[in-house]
Design a protein around this motif. Structure first.
Motif, PDB file in Angstrom:
ATOM      1  N   SER A  77      49.881   7.030  23.036  1.00 48.15           N
ATOM      2  CA  SER A  77      50.339   7.199  24.414  1.00 48.15           C
ATOM      3  C   SER A  77      49.887   8.578  24.904  1.00 48.15           C
ATOM      4  N   ASP A  78      50.079   8.824  26.195  1.00 46.94           N
ATOM      5  CA  ASP A  78      49.773  10.154  26.729  1.00 46.94           C
ATOM      6  C   ASP A  78      50.566  11.211  25.964  1.00 46.94           C
ATOM      7  N   LYS A 133      42.066   7.237  24.805  1.00 43.05           N
ATOM      8  CA  LYS A 133      42.588   5.870  24.944  1.00 43.05           C
ATOM      9  C   LYS A 133      41.451   4.846  24.865  1.00 43.05           C
TER      10      LYS A 133
END
Length: 156
Positions: free
Chosen positions: A120-121, A145
């Motif tokens: 995830s970020d 990503k």
């Protein structure tokens, strides 16, 4: 002092001061120029590489630590026939501006997607502490990503 280790899957032997930073051995003795000098204090991450699969800042790591180990630089991520998903994503997302810090980011990111296949970020921000003075962080996040997706697709 003679120090033997492997770099990018090739055995090497260097006769240097065992306290010399691994960065200078990689760049000056072995002529592998992707790994960069940034701050010299293991803070910025430009010198990031892998030693036995773990991420290290090579500017502050004595070469003697690499004895008997496998060192991987950005040049060693790809094979003769295929680039690493990180390298592919960096190209596709046109990440670099000046590009100086990017090899260190790519090495840190390669380890991240190995450990967290779908980051995830927040995973990215909390696991990669490298610094880009050009401000390409949004493109770096997109590229990580994308690389994770490329890596996942190649395993199917």
């Amino acid at each position: 002092m003679k120090i033997d280790f492997s770099i990018n899957k090739k055995p090497v032997s260097v006769d240097v001061d065992p306290e010399m930073p691994l960065l200078w051995v990689v760049r000056d003795e072995l002529q592998l120029k992707a790994t960069k000098f940034g701050c010299g204090r293991a803070m910025c991450g430009a010198c990031t590489l892998h030693v036995d699969g773990e991420v290290y800042r090579s500017c502050a790591l004595p070469v003697q630590y690499a004895a008997g180990k496998e060192v991987t630089t950005l040049e060693g991520l790809s094979t003769e026939t295929q680039i690493h998903p990180i390298q592919q994503a960096w190209i596709e997302e046109e990440v670099p501006q000046c590009g100086y810090c990017q090899p260190g980011f790519m090495m840190a990111a390669a380890k991240l997607i190995q450990e967290i296949p779908n980051p995830s970020d927040e995973d990215i921000k909390s696991n990669i502490s490298n610094i880009c003075r050009c401000g390409t962080h949004p493109r770096i996040i997109k590229a990580i990503k994308r690389a994770a997706a490329i890596q996942q697709a190649s395993k199917i």
